[in-house]
Design a protein around this motif. Structure first.
Motif, PDB file in Angstrom:
ATOM      1  N   THR A  23      68.415 -38.918  57.340  1.00 49.83           N
ATOM      2  CA  THR A  23      67.459 -39.149  56.725  1.00 49.83           C
ATOM      3  C   THR A  23      67.017 -38.231  55.714  1.00 49.83           C
ATOM      4  O   THR A  23      67.484 -37.109  55.421  1.00 49.83           O
ATOM      5  N   ILE A  24      66.187 -38.754  54.738  1.00 57.44           N
ATOM      6  CA  ILE A  24      65.804 -37.851  53.474  1.00 57.44           C
ATOM      7  C   ILE A  24      65.191 -36.555  54.089  1.00 57.44           C
ATOM      8  O   ILE A  24      65.267 -35.767  53.666  1.00 57.44           O
ATOM      9  N   TYR A  25      64.300 -36.867  55.018  1.00 57.79           N
ATOM     10  CA  TYR A  25      63.529 -35.576  55.729  1.00 57.79           C
ATOM     11  C   TYR A  25      64.609 -34.468  56.441  1.00 57.79           C
ATOM     12  O   TYR A  25      64.505 -33.454  56.262  1.00 57.79           O
ATOM     13  N   ASP A  26      65.910 -35.134  56.986  1.00 59.73           N
ATOM     14  CA  ASP A  26      66.926 -34.270  57.546  1.00 59.73           C
ATOM     15  C   ASP A  26      67.391 -33.447  56.184  1.00 59.73           C
ATOM     16  O   ASP A  26      67.747 -32.455  56.293  1.00 59.73           O
ATOM     17  N   LEU A  27      67.501 -34.160  55.070  1.00 61.28           N
ATOM     18  CA  LEU A  27      68.407 -33.518  54.037  1.00 61.28           C
ATOM     19  C   LEU A  27      67.461 -32.362  53.454  1.00 61.28           C
ATOM     20  O   LEU A  27      67.981 -31.344  53.034  1.00 61.28           O
ATOM     21  N   PHE A  28      66.187 -32.660  53.187  1.00 57.65           N
ATOM     22  CA  PHE A  28      65.207 -31.506  52.668  1.00 57.65           C
ATOM     23  C   PHE A  28      65.026 -30.580  53.563  1.00 57.65           C
ATOM     24  O   PHE A  28      65.055 -29.463  53.310  1.00 57.65           O
ATOM     25  N   ALA A  29      65.146 -30.786  54.945  1.00 63.57           N
ATOM     26  CA  ALA A  29      64.711 -29.696  55.905  1.00 63.57           C
ATOM     27  C   ALA A  29      66.183 -28.965  55.919  1.00 63.57           C
ATOM     28  O   ALA A  29      65.987 -27.529  56.034  1.00 63.57           O
ATOM     29  N   THR A  30      67.381 -29.487  55.749  1.00 64.27           N
ATOM     30  CA  THR A  30      68.383 -28.773  55.723  1.00 64.27           C
ATOM     31  C   THR A  30      68.742 -27.972  54.599  1.00 64.27           C
ATOM     32  O   THR A  30      69.004 -26.536  54.539  1.00 64.27           O
ATOM     33  N   ILE A  31      68.201 -28.271  53.467  1.00 70.45           N
ATOM     34  CA  ILE A  31      68.242 -27.697  52.128  1.00 70.45           C
ATOM     35  C   ILE A  31      67.228 -26.150  52.231  1.00 70.45           C
ATOM     36  O   ILE A  31      67.749 -25.361  51.914  1.00 70.45           O
ATOM     37  N   MET A  32      66.076 -26.467  52.649  1.00 70.72           N
ATOM     38  CA  MET A  32      64.939 -25.543  52.768  1.00 70.72           C
ATOM     39  C   MET A  32      65.415 -24.733  54.067  1.00 70.72           C
ATOM     40  O   MET A  32      65.304 -23.346  53.734  1.00 70.72           O
ATOM     41  N   ARG A  33      66.149 -24.972  54.928  1.00 64.26           N
ATOM     42  CA  ARG A  33      66.803 -23.968  55.880  1.00 64.26           C
ATOM     43  C   ARG A  33      67.718 -22.980  55.441  1.00 64.26           C
ATOM     44  O   ARG A  33      67.980 -21.857  55.460  1.00 64.26           O
ATOM     45  N   ILE A  34      68.757 -23.825  54.657  1.00 62.32           N
ATOM     46  CA  ILE A  34      69.822 -22.839  53.713  1.00 62.32           C
ATOM     47  C   ILE A  34      69.051 -21.973  53.023  1.00 62.32           C
ATOM     48  O   ILE A  34      69.546 -20.881  52.836  1.00 62.32           O
ATOM     49  N   ILE A  35      68.357 -22.497  52.181  1.00 65.03           N
ATOM     50  CA  ILE A  35      67.603 -21.639  51.139  1.00 65.03           C
ATOM     51  C   ILE A  35      67.097 -20.259  51.923  1.00 65.03           C
ATOM     52  O   ILE A  35      67.080 -19.029  51.416  1.00 65.03           O
ATOM     53  N   TRP A  36      66.211 -20.601  52.892  1.00 64.70           N
ATOM     54  CA  TRP A  36      65.505 -19.698  53.597  1.00 64.70           C
ATOM     55  C   TRP A  36      66.254 -18.932  54.049  1.00 64.70           C
ATOM     56  O   TRP A  36      66.016 -17.391  54.165  1.00 64.70           O
ATOM     57  N   ARG A  37      67.246 -19.009  54.936  1.00 68.61           N
ATOM     58  CA  ARG A  37      68.310 -18.254  55.633  1.00 68.61           C
ATOM     59  C   ARG A  37      69.027 -17.313  54.699  1.00 68.61           C
ATOM     60  O   ARG A  37      69.198 -16.126  54.872  1.00 68.61           O
TER      61      ARG A  37
END
Length: 96
Positions: free
Chosen positions: A78-92
């Motif tokens: 989902t679009i929510y999965d994509l945004f959450a994954t991008i934010m997780r990668i950036i934050w990590r």
């Protein structure tokens, strides 16, 4: 951290650029973060193909991501999965 009044937060400024450390700075605007968003939008989204920091920030804080469309729906993402994954990668990778 300063906004949450954590005792080990010395200031509301980010040490590397002296800007106010807020969600927009941490997830979108500092360093190459917008490049990450832009690259992933180009690969995975049919619309928009490039990342607009204002749109990303407002869409994210209001959970209104329906203006973005995933290019290939066969991914079962989902679009929510994509945004959450991008934010997780950036934050990590933010502090590395």
């Amino acid at each position: 951290m300063s906004q949450r009044h954590l005792k080990h937060a010395e200031s509301d400024r980010y040490k590397l650029c002296n800007e106010v450390e807020d969600a927009k700075l941490l997830l979108i605007s500092y360093g190459h973060k917008l490049d990450v968003w832009d690259s992933l939008f180009n690969v995975f989204l049919g619309y928009p193909k490039s990342a607009d920091p204002y749109l990303i920030y407002n869409s994210t804080i209001h959970f209104k991501l329906d203006c973005s469309f995933i290019y290939n729906l066969d991914t079962h993402t989902t679009i929510y999965d994509l945004f959450a994954t991008i934010m997780r990668i950036i934050w990590r990778n933010h502090y590395q």
